[in-house]
Structure formats: structure tokens, C-alpha cells
Design a protein around this motif. Structure first.
Motif, PDB file in Angstrom:
ATOM      1  N   ILE A 115      42.799  40.179  47.236  1.00  0.00           N
ATOM      2  CA  ILE A 115      44.190  39.724  47.340  1.00  0.00           C
ATOM      3  C   ILE A 115      44.455  38.576  46.365  1.00  0.00           C
ATOM      4  O   ILE A 115      45.490  38.536  45.705  1.00  0.00           O
ATOM      5  N   THR A 116      43.502  37.645  46.267  1.00  0.00           N
ATOM      6  CA  THR A 116      43.686  36.508  45.371  1.00  0.00           C
ATOM      7  C   THR A 116      43.780  36.961  43.912  1.00  0.00           C
ATOM      8  O   THR A 116      44.680  36.544  43.162  1.00  0.00           O
ATOM      9  N   ALA A 117      42.853  37.830  43.509  1.00  0.00           N
ATOM     10  CA  ALA A 117      42.861  38.315  42.120  1.00  0.00           C
ATOM     11  C   ALA A 117      44.097  39.148  41.829  1.00  0.00           C
ATOM     12  O   ALA A 117      44.705  39.038  40.762  1.00  0.00           O
ATOM     13  N   GLY A 118      44.498  39.991  42.781  1.00  0.00           N
ATOM     14  CA  GLY A 118      45.647  40.861  42.558  1.00  0.00           C
ATOM     15  C   GLY A 118      46.964  40.128  42.506  1.00  0.00           C
ATOM     16  O   GLY A 118      47.899  40.564  41.819  1.00  0.00           O
ATOM     17  N   TYR A 119      47.064  39.001  43.192  1.00  0.00           N
ATOM     18  CA  TYR A 119      48.335  38.280  43.226  1.00  0.00           C
ATOM     19  C   TYR A 119      48.472  37.284  42.083  1.00  0.00           C
ATOM     20  O   TYR A 119      49.500  37.215  41.416  1.00  0.00           O
ATOM     21  N   PHE A 120      47.421  36.505  41.813  1.00  0.00           N
ATOM     22  CA  PHE A 120      47.534  35.418  40.843  1.00  0.00           C
ATOM     23  C   PHE A 120      47.366  35.892  39.397  1.00  0.00           C
ATOM     24  O   PHE A 120      47.821  35.223  38.472  1.00  0.00           O
ATOM     25  N   ARG A 121      46.668  37.014  39.210  1.00  0.00           N
ATOM     26  CA  ARG A 121      46.464  37.555  37.861  1.00  0.00           C
ATOM     27  C   ARG A 121      45.817  36.506  36.944  1.00  0.00           C
ATOM     28  O   ARG A 121      45.143  35.599  37.377  1.00  0.00           O
ATOM     29  N   GLY A 122      46.001  36.651  35.620  1.00  0.00           N
ATOM     30  CA  GLY A 122      45.515  35.689  34.650  1.00  0.00           C
ATOM     31  C   GLY A 122      44.010  35.474  34.718  1.00  0.00           C
ATOM     32  O   GLY A 122      43.236  36.409  34.958  1.00  0.00           O
ATOM     33  N   TRP A 123      43.580  34.226  34.515  1.00  0.00           N
ATOM     34  CA  TRP A 123      42.152  33.918  34.480  1.00  0.00           C
ATOM     35  C   TRP A 123      41.512  34.102  35.853  1.00  0.00           C
ATOM     36  O   TRP A 123      40.320  34.413  35.952  1.00  0.00           O
ATOM     37  N   VAL A 124      42.294  33.908  36.926  1.00  0.00           N
ATOM     38  CA  VAL A 124      41.760  34.126  38.277  1.00  0.00           C
ATOM     39  C   VAL A 124      41.378  35.594  38.446  1.00  0.00           C
ATOM     40  O   VAL A 124      40.276  35.913  38.942  1.00  0.00           O
ATOM     41  N   ASP A 125      42.257  36.473  38.034  1.00  0.00           N
ATOM     42  CA  ASP A 125      41.993  37.915  38.072  1.00  0.00           C
ATOM     43  C   ASP A 125      40.748  38.241  37.249  1.00  0.00           C
ATOM     44  O   ASP A 125      39.839  38.946  37.704  1.00  0.00           O
ATOM     45  N   THR A 126      40.687  37.719  36.030  1.00  0.00           N
ATOM     46  CA  THR A 126      39.572  38.035  35.133  1.00  0.00           C
ATOM     47  C   THR A 126      38.239  37.596  35.709  1.00  0.00           C
ATOM     48  O   THR A 126      37.274  38.372  35.741  1.00  0.00           O
ATOM     49  N   VAL A 127      38.170  36.355  36.183  1.00  0.00           N
ATOM     50  CA  VAL A 127      36.911  35.822  36.704  1.00  0.00           C
ATOM     51  C   VAL A 127      36.462  36.577  37.946  1.00  0.00           C
ATOM     52  O   VAL A 127      35.309  37.038  38.046  1.00  0.00           O
ATOM     53  N   LEU A 128      37.372  36.725  38.904  1.00  0.00           N
ATOM     54  CA  LEU A 128      36.994  37.346  40.180  1.00  0.00           C
ATOM     55  C   LEU A 128      36.632  38.816  40.017  1.00  0.00           C
ATOM     56  O   LEU A 128      35.634  39.287  40.568  1.00  0.00           O
ATOM     57  N   MET A 129      37.405  39.552  39.244  1.00  0.00           N
ATOM     58  CA  MET A 129      37.152  40.985  39.151  1.00  0.00           C
ATOM     59  C   MET A 129      35.993  41.308  38.209  1.00  0.00           C
ATOM     60  O   MET A 129      35.302  42.309  38.391  1.00  0.00           O
ATOM     61  N   ARG A 130      35.745  40.452  37.209  1.00  0.00           N
ATOM     62  CA  ARG A 130      34.545  40.679  36.385  1.00  0.00           C
ATOM     63  C   ARG A 130      33.294  40.408  37.209  1.00  0.00           C
ATOM     64  O   ARG A 130      32.275  41.083  37.048  1.00  0.00           O
ATOM     65  N   PHE A 131      33.352  39.407  38.084  1.00  0.00           N
ATOM     66  CA  PHE A 131      32.223  39.149  38.975  1.00  0.00           C
ATOM     67  C   PHE A 131      32.043  40.312  39.953  1.00  0.00           C
ATOM     68  O   PHE A 131      30.914  40.722  40.245  1.00  0.00           O
ATOM     69  N   THR A 132      33.150  40.857  40.432  1.00  0.00           N
ATOM     70  CA  THR A 132      33.079  42.026  41.319  1.00  0.00           C
ATOM     71  C   THR A 132      32.460  43.209  40.583  1.00  0.00           C
ATOM     72  O   THR A 132      31.604  43.916  41.140  1.00  0.00           O
ATOM     73  N   ASP A 133      32.874  43.444  39.352  1.00  0.00           N
ATOM     74  CA  ASP A 133      32.293  44.530  38.565  1.00  0.00           C
ATOM     75  C   ASP A 133      30.802  44.323  38.345  1.00  0.00           C
ATOM     76  O   ASP A 133      30.011  45.278  38.368  1.00  0.00           O
ATOM     77  N   LEU A 134      30.401  43.067  38.122  1.00  0.00           N
ATOM     78  CA  LEU A 134      28.985  42.758  37.937  1.00  0.00           C
ATOM     79  C   LEU A 134      28.197  43.094  39.194  1.00  0.00           C
ATOM     80  O   LEU A 134      27.105  43.683  39.119  1.00  0.00           O
ATOM     81  N   MET A 135      28.740  42.747  40.360  1.00  0.00           N
ATOM     82  CA  MET A 135      28.057  43.054  41.625  1.00  0.00           C
ATOM     83  C   MET A 135      27.999  44.556  41.866  1.00  0.00           C
ATOM     84  O   MET A 135      26.999  45.080  42.382  1.00  0.00           O
ATOM     85  N   MET A 136      29.050  45.271  41.460  1.00  0.00           N
ATOM     86  CA  MET A 136      29.070  46.721  41.642  1.00  0.00           C
ATOM     87  C   MET A 136      28.083  47.424  40.722  1.00  0.00           C
ATOM     88  O   MET A 136      27.662  48.554  40.992  1.00  0.00           O
ATOM     89  N   ALA A 137      27.703  46.770  39.628  1.00  0.00           N
ATOM     90  CA  ALA A 137      26.772  47.390  38.682  1.00  0.00           C
ATOM     91  C   ALA A 137      25.367  47.504  39.249  1.00  0.00           C
ATOM     92  O   ALA A 137      24.595  48.361  38.830  1.00  0.00           O
ATOM     93  N   PHE A 138      25.040  46.642  40.213  1.00  0.00           N
ATOM     94  CA  PHE A 138      23.721  46.700  40.836  1.00  0.00           C
ATOM     95  C   PHE A 138      23.752  47.683  41.999  1.00  0.00           C
ATOM     96  O   PHE A 138      24.683  47.650  42.814  1.00  0.00           O
TER      97      PHE A 138
END
Length: 296
Positions: A115-138
Motif C-alpha cells: 500500500i505504501t509503495a503503490g500510493y506514494f510512488r517515486g523513490w518510495v515505490d522504487t526502494v520498496l518494490m526493488r527490495f520486494t523483487d530481490l526477496m522474490m528472487a530467492f
């Protein structure tokens, strides 16, 4: 404006949802299984004929092998003469506690991130969702094994480890839904009127995501129960002598050919509980999904 927004949100009427669940045979079957396991876990001290830790000399054959099911030991005994039926009932507590606690933490973290990444967008979106993608890679199981090996395994550590690897899916789902809802006219209007971000998130966006979160929370319990059983089977989950369905199989796997009930019975319990939550989750998805309304 606020009243209109609330009314247009996706409401969850608990009595209506339960009534519709009860009209579905598969969902009803799942609810019955879940209720039976919950009641068994809650009333374990009264339902279990013996302590899960008590060892019986008469619970082993002269050769030291476990006893098969009998009138005294309904599901037989394990490799050290403990009553398997009693350990299964107490093991249900472990599986449910980890399933509910770990999945609850995972849903809370994933929903907050998405919810935080989807609403605030920008650098918040980038940081949170890239970290999520990193966790999903494992691979989730591999990551859980690594984390469980680092920390000293216990009931709560296992729950925390499972939560740390299971939040990414719900984060992705809530992120996508939030981006969609945030573009709707009533949210744009709220922003234009100067509404605080917290008010928009919790009063207007979260109600639209509630049905999705409920469905994923229900389905996630099945995944959590299976992951706990896997970790316990590998010896890095809940540690003996605390009973869990996974470590019951782990402890008795050497008797798979000579005493198969020691593996099949707890395995069937794990399968039944996971299937029950999946059946209820699938039914909830059909009921709460607006695109499915009127089709059943």
C-alpha cells in the motif's frame, strides 16, 4: 464526499459471507476440517488420552519397535513409545499457532509495503518494490532454511522466519491494487481537498483492498502450515520434544517401511488442513471478487 467514498468501498459483510460459504459444499467441508482441528488444539489437554511427552514401556514391542494402532493407542506409538494420537492433537496447536501468527505477520508486512509503495510512488515505490523483487528472487524454502539455520529454532523464531519469506506475494498484490485505486476520481478529489495521506490510505484505499487481503490471508495459512512442516521435517523447524506434525514425520521417518502409520497419519493431517484452508480461500475469492458477483 467522505460518506460517498466509504459507501463505494468494497464492503465485507461477515454474516452474508459466512452464509454464502455454508452454501458451498467444498467450502463447508473445509470449514468443518478447520473447526475440528481448532477444537482439537484448543481442548488438547482434555481430548488427548496421554501427555505428548509420556513414554510407555508397553508402547514398544519386545524388539523395541513401535506398536500399531490398537484400542489403547488409537494411532499406535512412535519410536520411543509415546502415544501418536496425543502427539498429533498437541501438534495441531503448533501448526495452527505458526500458521496464524506467521501468516498474520506476513500479511501485515506485505500489505503495509504494497500500500505504501503503490500510493506514494517515486523513490518510495522504487526502494520498496526493488527490495520486494530481490526477496522474490530467492526460493522461499531455501531462504527459510538459511534463516532457520542462522537463528536458534523455536516456535516463535520459526514463525518469524516463515513470515520473513512469505510477505512478498501479498506485497505485490496490494501494490498493484493500490496503484489502480489511487487513480480513481474519489482519491484524486480527496487529495485536491487536502486530505492527509493517512486518512486516504486507511479510510478510502484500504477498504477497497480488504477483500483481497482476506483471501490472501486465508490461502496463506495453508502455505505457512506446509512450510512449517517442511522445516520441521528437515530438522530446522520446531525442535523436539515439542510436537508438530512436521517433526513427528522427521522423528519417525526411519520406520517408514515397518511402521508406515507414523508417517502417513501426520502427513494426512497436514494435507487435510492445507486443503481445507485452500478450499475456504478459493470460495472467499469467488464470493468477495466483484467480478464474480451473481455467477453463483
Amino acid at each position: 464526499m467522505s460518506q460517498t467514498v466509504v459507501e463505494t468501498g468494497a464492503s465485507v459483510n461477515a454474516p452474508s459471507v459466512m452464509a454464502r460459504l455454508l452454501r458451498r459444499p467444498l467450502a463447508l467441508t473445509g470449514l468443518v476440517i478447520i473447526a475440528a482441528v481448532v477444537l482439537a488444539a484448543a481442548f488438547a489437554p482434555w481430548l488427548a488420552p496421554y501427555s505428548p511427552y509420556e513414554q510407555f514401556f508397553e508402547g514398544l514391542t519386545i524388539e523395541g519397535a513401535p506398536l500399531p494402532p490398537s484400542t489403547q493407542f488409537w494411532f499406535g506409538t512412535d519410536l520411543v513409545g509415546r502415544d501418536l494420537f496425543s502427539r498429533l492433537i498437541y501438534g495441531a496447536r503448533t501448526s495452527l499457532v505458526i500458521g496464524v501468527v506467521a501468516n498474520g505477520i506476513a500479511v501485515a508486512i506485505g500489505s503495509l509495503v504494497g500500500i505504501t509503495a503503490g500510493y506514494f510512488r517515486g523513490w518510495v515505490d522504487t526502494v520498496l518494490m526493488r527490495f520486494t523483487d530481490l526477496m522474490m528472487a530467492f526460493p522461499a524454502l531455501l531462504l527459510a532454511i538459511v534463516l532457520a539455520a542462522i537463528f536458534r529454532p523455536s516456535l516463535w523464531i520459526v514463525a518469524l522466519v516463515i513470515a520473513m519469506v512469505n510477505w512478498v506475494q501479498i506485497a505485490r498484490v496490494t501494490y498493484t491494487e493500490t496503484r489502480s485505486v489511487a487513480e480513481r476520481d474519489f482519491v484524486v478529489a480527496e487529495r485536491a481537498m487536502g486530505a492527509a495521506a493517512g486518512r486516504i490510505l486507511f479510510r478510502h484505499i484500504l477498504p477497497h483492498l480488504l477483500s483481497t487481503i482476506i483471501v490472501w490471508a486465508t490461502l496463506g495459512i495453508a502455505t505457512t502450515v506446509l512450510l512449517e512442516a517442511t522445516l520441521s521435517f528437515l530438522g530446522i523447524g520446531v525442535q523436539p520434544p515439542i510436537p508438530s506434525w512436521g517433526n513427528i514425520i522427521f522423528e519417525n521417518q526411519t520406520y517408514f517401511t515397518s511402521a508406515p502409520w507414523l508417517v502417513f497419519i501426520p502427513g494426512a493431517a497436514i494435507l487435510a488442513l492445507a486443503l481445507a484452508f485452500n478450499l475456504v480461500g478459493d470460495a472467499l475469492r469467488d464470493i468477495l471478487d466483484p467480478t464474480q458477483q451473481g455467477r453463483h
